[in-house]
Design a protein around this motif. Structure first.
Motif, PDB file in Angstrom:
ATOM      1  N   VAL A 244       0.987  -0.953  -0.006  1.00  0.00           N
ATOM      2  CA  VAL A 244       0.036   0.248   0.124  1.00  0.00           C
ATOM      3  C   VAL A 244       0.802   1.170  -0.090  1.00  0.00           C
ATOM      4  O   VAL A 244       0.591   2.260  -0.592  1.00  0.00           O
ATOM      5  CB  VAL A 244      -0.907  -0.095   1.211  1.00  0.00           C
TER       6      VAL A 244
ATOM      7  N   ASP B 261      10.915   3.637   6.543  1.00  0.00           N
ATOM      8  CA  ASP B 261      10.471   1.923   6.883  1.00  0.00           C
ATOM      9  C   ASP B 261      11.432   1.180   7.626  1.00  0.00           C
ATOM     10  O   ASP B 261      12.754   1.430   6.991  1.00  0.00           O
ATOM     11  CB  ASP B 261       9.938   1.236   5.676  1.00  0.00           C
TER      12      ASP B 261
ATOM     13  N   ASP C 122      -1.560  -4.236   9.658  1.00  0.00           N
ATOM     14  CA  ASP C 122      -2.009  -4.951  10.821  1.00  0.00           C
ATOM     15  C   ASP C 122      -1.453  -6.407  10.905  1.00  0.00           C
ATOM     16  O   ASP C 122      -1.200  -6.862   9.721  1.00  0.00           O
ATOM     17  CB  ASP C 122      -3.356  -4.690  10.852  1.00  0.00           C
TER      18      ASP C 122
ATOM     19  N   HIS D  65      -3.221 -11.685   0.950  1.00  0.00           N
ATOM     20  CA  HIS D  65      -3.368 -11.208   2.507  1.00  0.00           C
ATOM     21  C   HIS D  65      -4.051 -10.065   2.779  1.00  0.00           C
ATOM     22  O   HIS D  65      -4.091  -9.449   3.849  1.00  0.00           O
ATOM     23  CB  HIS D  65      -1.633 -10.843   2.707  1.00  0.00           C
TER      24      HIS D  65
ATOM     25  N   LYS E 240      -7.789 -12.426   6.146  1.00  0.00           N
ATOM     26  CA  LYS E 240      -7.511 -11.683   7.429  1.00  0.00           C
ATOM     27  C   LYS E 240      -8.571 -11.000   7.889  1.00  0.00           C
ATOM     28  O   LYS E 240      -9.063 -10.658   8.917  1.00  0.00           O
ATOM     29  CB  LYS E 240      -6.144 -11.119   7.380  1.00  0.00           C
TER      30      LYS E 240
HETATM   31  N1  LIG Z   1      -2.094  -5.187   0.123  1.00  0.00           N
HETATM   32  C1  LIG Z   1      -3.224  -4.694  -0.205  1.00  0.00           C
HETATM   33  O1  LIG Z   1      -3.582  -5.037  -1.554  1.00  0.00           O
HETATM   34  C2  LIG Z   1      -4.051  -4.054   0.567  1.00  0.00           C
HETATM   35  C3  LIG Z   1      -5.153  -3.327   0.039  1.00  0.00           C
HETATM   36  C4  LIG Z   1      -6.039  -2.428   0.840  1.00  0.00           C
HETATM   37  C5  LIG Z   1      -5.707  -2.222   2.158  1.00  0.00           C
HETATM   38  N2  LIG Z   1      -4.565  -2.878   2.829  1.00  0.00           N
HETATM   39  C6  LIG Z   1      -4.075  -2.600   4.082  1.00  0.00           C
HETATM   40  O2  LIG Z   1      -3.173  -1.770   4.327  1.00  0.00           O
HETATM   41  C7  LIG Z   1      -2.179  -2.085   5.405  1.00  0.00           C
HETATM   42  C8  LIG Z   1      -0.823  -2.348   4.859  1.00  0.00           C
HETATM   43  O3  LIG Z   1      -0.947  -3.323   3.858  1.00  0.00           O
HETATM   44  P1  LIG Z   1       0.487  -3.702   3.221  1.00  0.00           P
HETATM   45  O4  LIG Z   1      -0.224  -5.201   2.115  1.00  0.00           O
HETATM   46  O5  LIG Z   1       0.886  -2.683   2.489  1.00  0.00           O
HETATM   47  O6  LIG Z   1       1.468  -4.307   4.204  1.00  0.00           O
HETATM   48  P2  LIG Z   1       2.905  -4.710   4.061  1.00  0.00           P
HETATM   49  O7  LIG Z   1       3.127  -5.790   5.137  1.00  0.00           O
HETATM   50  O8  LIG Z   1       3.302  -4.863   2.568  1.00  0.00           O
HETATM   51  O9  LIG Z   1       3.924  -3.380   4.301  1.00  0.00           O
HETATM   52  C9  LIG Z   1       3.789  -2.868   5.714  1.00  0.00           C
HETATM   53  C10 LIG Z   1       5.272  -2.180   6.019  1.00  0.00           C
HETATM   54  O10 LIG Z   1       5.117  -1.557   7.110  1.00  0.00           O
HETATM   55  C11 LIG Z   1       6.191  -1.567   7.688  1.00  0.00           C
HETATM   56  N3  LIG Z   1       6.516  -1.063   9.129  1.00  0.00           N
HETATM   57  C12 LIG Z   1       6.149  -2.078  10.176  1.00  0.00           C
HETATM   58  N4  LIG Z   1       6.183  -1.072  11.231  1.00  0.00           N
HETATM   59  C13 LIG Z   1       6.628   0.142  10.852  1.00  0.00           C
HETATM   60  C14 LIG Z   1       6.717   1.245  11.597  1.00  0.00           C
HETATM   61  N5  LIG Z   1       6.608   1.488  12.847  1.00  0.00           N
HETATM   62  N6  LIG Z   1       7.235   2.355  10.912  1.00  0.00           N
HETATM   63  C15 LIG Z   1       7.123   2.279   9.563  1.00  0.00           C
HETATM   64  N7  LIG Z   1       7.038   1.320   8.895  1.00  0.00           N
HETATM   65  C16 LIG Z   1       6.489   0.097   9.299  1.00  0.00           C
HETATM   66  C17 LIG Z   1       6.896  -2.751   7.355  1.00  0.00           C
HETATM   67  O11 LIG Z   1       8.370  -2.970   7.316  1.00  0.00           O
HETATM   68  C18 LIG Z   1       6.199  -3.055   5.920  1.00  0.00           C
HETATM   69  O12 LIG Z   1       7.316  -2.475   5.008  1.00  0.00           O
HETATM   70  C19 LIG Z   1      -2.864  -3.236   6.123  1.00  0.00           C
HETATM   71  O13 LIG Z   1      -3.767  -2.934   7.133  1.00  0.00           O
HETATM   72  C20 LIG Z   1      -3.648  -4.166   4.873  1.00  0.00           C
HETATM   73  O14 LIG Z   1      -4.705  -4.611   5.494  1.00  0.00           O
HETATM   74  C21 LIG Z   1      -3.773  -3.737   1.977  1.00  0.00           C
END
Ligand SMILES: NC(=O)c1ccc[n+]([C@@H]2O[C@H](COP(=O)([O-])OP(=O)(O)OC[C@H]3O[C@@H](n4cnc5c(N)ncnc54)[C@H](O)[C@@H]3O)[C@@H](O)[C@H]2O)c1
Length: 319
Positions: free
Chosen positions: A15, A34, A74, A233, A237
């Motif tokens: 995201v 990050d 999350d 993912h 969830k």
């Molecule tokens: N992947 C999707 O298609 C999608 C779609 C809509 C919503 N979401 C939601 O968006 C959120 C993020 O999803 P994602 O798929 O990008 O997750 P991801 O795991 O790919 O990325 C999360 C990133 O946050 C970083 N992180 C962890 N702790 C941190 C901190 N304290 N400060 C800064 N960075 C930190 C991690 O190192 C990681 O790179 C989730 O809640 C997910 O449910 C995801």
């Protein structure tokens, strides 16, 4: 576009990167923070990625014109408990900043109450089309608190591009996000269960006959096509977290529970019938539109072919 706003992406995963690339395309100054080393997820955007610096310190770009776009993930346990500790940690480290905070992670409505941010703007992207969807959001859902700080300019850009916009409380914004994911998961499970009941896709002809019935009614629309079970993912969830949180009351999530069982039953069939199409991850990569492809080509030429330092090096080697 001319704006003095600086966008800092906090959490550079799926995201975060989609937001960073989209904001760069829309003309913003973008950087990211990050603590991990996330790989680049989107192909065809080398030039843009190279123009988004990583910040060693979260608050390095802080000013009243800075917007922190929090995209930290999350986690949801098997029993459906949502763990937002990483998001909370990121938001805590932003306390006292001069800039504004836009939260994009998926968070249960009631858990938002304890978090500090300016706007909650849940993300509706699909993994493979995320960058384009972040430039031109199909849905724009903005949750704001009473007396919010003035909006970031990107809201008006998104408003002009989105098919529809919801403006309300963070709580309702989160409900819309969960409704969307639950509806998508339920549609996939329903269509697959129907297809499994009417036939067995052991040959291309049998598969075509099952798909013909379903596609006639649903016009081959996304989430309504006979194919593989849902995974990834987000859908599993998010539906687990929602069912566990809201299932504590008198009204039980009966349909949602049946949806998982049905999706698992279908997954077992997939093993037997490998012809089953994969609608959710076999999309063609749409990121490389004509304009992006040209920009990529120009960047690679300048960086790897016409770069004066590289040319000099090559000549020195030969000499
Ligand atoms: N992947 C999707 O298609 C999608 C779609 C809509 C919503 N979401 C939601 O968006 C959120 C993020 O999803 P994602 O798929 O990008 O997750 P991801 O795991 O790919 O990325 C999360 C990133 O946050 C970083 N992180 C962890 N702790 C941190 C901190 N304290 N400060 C800064 N960075 C930190 C991690 O190192 C990681 O790179 C989730 O809640 C997910 O449910 C995801």
């Amino acid at each position: 576009m001319s704006t003095s706003e600086k966008m800092v992406i906090v959490g550079f995963g799926w995201v975060g990167q989609a937001n960073a690339l989209a904001m760069k395309i829309l003309g913003y100054e973008v950087s990211y923070f990050d603590p991990g080393n996330p790989p680049r997820h989107y192909t065809g955007h080398t030039a843009l990625y190279d123009a988004i610096p990583r910040l060693p310190e979260l608050k390095e770009k802080d000013s009243e014109h800075t917007w922190y776009i929090v995209c930290v993930g999350d986690r949801v346990s098997e029993d459906g408990t949502q763990d937002i500790s990483n998001i909370q940690k990121a938001l805590n480290s932003l306390s006292g900043v001069r800039g504004g905070v836009m939260l994009r992670s998926t968070i249960l409505p009631d858990l938002l109450k304890n978090l500090k941010f300016d706007y909650y703007v849940p993300e509706f992207l699909h993994e493979k089309m995320a960058v384009d969807e972040c430039v031109n959001p199909y849905l724009l859902v903005i949750g704001s608190l009473p007396h919010p700080r003035p909006e970031p300019s990107i809201f008006n850009m998104w408003r002009s591009k989105s098919r529809k916009t919801f403006e309300g409380t963070p709580h309702d914004a989160s409900l819309i996000k969960y409704l969307s994911n639950l509806w998508n998961a339920t549609r996939i499970a329903f269509v697959n269960e129907f297809g499994d009941m009417i036939g067995r896709p052991s040959t291309k002809e049998e598969l075509a006959s099952i798909a013909g019935v379903i596609d006639f009614l649903f016009d081959g629309r996304s989430y309504l096509r006979y194919g593989r079970s849902f995974g990834g993912h987000c859908l599993p969830k998010d539906s687990r977290a929602f069912a566990a949180w809201y299932g504590k009351g008198d009204v039980k999530p009966l349909l949602l529970k049946a949806m998982y069982v049905s999706n698992d039953q279908h997954r077992a069939l997939e093993e037997k019938y490998p012809l089953m199409p994969e609608w959710y991850s076999n999309w063609p990569d749409p990121h490389i539109s004509g304009w992006h492809a040209l920009r990529e080509l120009r960047h690679s030429l300048l960086k790897y072919v016409l770069n004066p330092a590289l040319i000099a090096k090559r000549f020195t080697k030969r000499g």
